[in-house]
Design an enzyme around this catalytic site. Sequence first.
Site, PDB file in Angstrom:
ATOM      1  N   GLY A   1     -20.817   6.661   4.247  1.00  0.00           N
ATOM      2  CA  GLY A   1     -19.802   6.810   3.032  1.00  0.00           C
ATOM      3  C   GLY A   1     -20.412   6.718   1.830  1.00  0.00           C
TER       4      GLY A   1
ATOM      5  N   LYS B   1       0.872  -1.093   0.090  1.00  0.00           N
ATOM      6  CA  LYS B   1       0.290   0.036   0.029  1.00  0.00           C
ATOM      7  C   LYS B   1       0.804   1.248   0.013  1.00  0.00           C
ATOM      8  CE  LYS B   1      -4.623   0.809   0.296  1.00  0.00           C
ATOM      9  NZ  LYS B   1      -5.858   0.276  -0.171  1.00  0.00           N
TER      10      LYS B   1
ATOM     11  N   VAL C   1     -17.229   3.662  -3.641  1.00  0.00           N
ATOM     12  CA  VAL C   1     -17.720   2.497  -3.142  1.00  0.00           C
ATOM     13  C   VAL C   1     -19.261   2.655  -2.808  1.00  0.00           C
ATOM     14  CG1 VAL C   1     -17.502   0.573  -1.700  1.00  0.00           C
ATOM     15  CG2 VAL C   1     -15.559   1.517  -2.755  1.00  0.00           C
TER      16      VAL C   1
ATOM     17  N   GLY D   1     -18.952   7.736  -1.226  1.00  0.00           N
ATOM     18  CA  GLY D   1     -18.050   7.873  -2.211  1.00  0.00           C
ATOM     19  C   GLY D   1     -18.169   6.893  -3.324  1.00  0.00           C
TER      20      GLY D   1
END
Length: 349
Positions: A179, A79, A183, A181
């Site tokens: 959330g 990552k 996804v 966003g």
Amino acid sequence: MIITPVPTSSHEEIYYVEDAATGLLGYIAVHSTQLGPAAGGLRMRPYQTPQEALTDVKRLSQGMTYKNAAAGLPLGGGKAVIIGDPGRDKTPELLHAFGRAIDTLQGRYFTAEDMGMTPADMAHLAAVTPFVAGLPSGKFASGDPSPITARGIFNAICTAQKHLCGSADLGGVTVAVQGLGHVGWHLCRRLSSAGANLVVADTDDSRISKARTVFEAAAVAPDQIYSVQADIFAPCAIGGILNADTIPQLKVSIVAGGANNQLASAQDGRALHARSILYAPDFVANGGGIINVATEILKISNRAEFVEEKLMALDLTMQAILTQARAENTCPDAVAVATVQAKMARGIA
Ligand code: NAD
């Protein structure tokens, strides 16, 4: 640009990247290349301190090792993070500098989109390094992974619902989504089409207004989402949100969502189990995105077929984990971790 190795005993390699000319500060972490080159997205966030960014990149890269193994991919875990506000600090020059840093790892780490990044940003990285996926165009380009991520999460929600209630039908089921966003939005679309009622929260008011209109969603303030009376909680924003403070507030029977590292600690998985809340382990539920990205890294020509097969296998893995956890009266995340560790010990995904 200065690239400094960070001493580590938990990861194969970690680097601190600094470029005064572009204001770049960030980290690249390779947790494991045991199953193949490390793969995992690049996140840009306004971390308060370098230590906060380092902690995040370490946890996220370990999560990618587990996620890639769970998804049956010949990839290890890595990552990268950039410290900064994507809306304010992201420039082509800064991305080029980070791309050059990724290039120095010579393919031991492949990057792609994560929070704060878009396919267009990946194209900037690709101008200086081939070790990038999630590109908007090109022979094996896989584009934005979030629609496939959301598909995998939707499958996980259906699997958990069936496991608990005997039917995967989401008609009339209430899902609290944290959330909206990339996804969260795609997930809401699928849930809404399946007849679920949505209660949503986001720190961005414009997304809330849109969700009210498009999905007829009810909305609550960000800190109220944990105590919503619902059937399912789907965390699709930040990590660490299942913790000693939030778990006692939950009024749901299932937690299944897309955010990485939802559990603040392994103890929080046990706390969910003690409250009889079924937890679909995040690194299994949200593996769809990396499956999509993997088609680009591995140069898969029959992409649609590959994605279908891997998503189906991922769903079977989730079913097996939930079944084993029930049989052993233990928390699914512990079973999920043991499952991927066994795969890694065998050396095959
Ligand atoms: P995104 O940046 O597009 O969306 C995140 C959303 O969460 C934004 O709308 C933001 O306003 C909102 N948000 C931030 N903090 C919040 C809070 N405290 N309460 C409520 N809302 C908040 O990111 P994304 O790509 O949708 O990813 C969401 C999560 O899923 C991340 O944890 C990411 O690592 C994980 N994930 C994403 C993918 C993918 O394909 N994009 C794949 C696997 C995992």
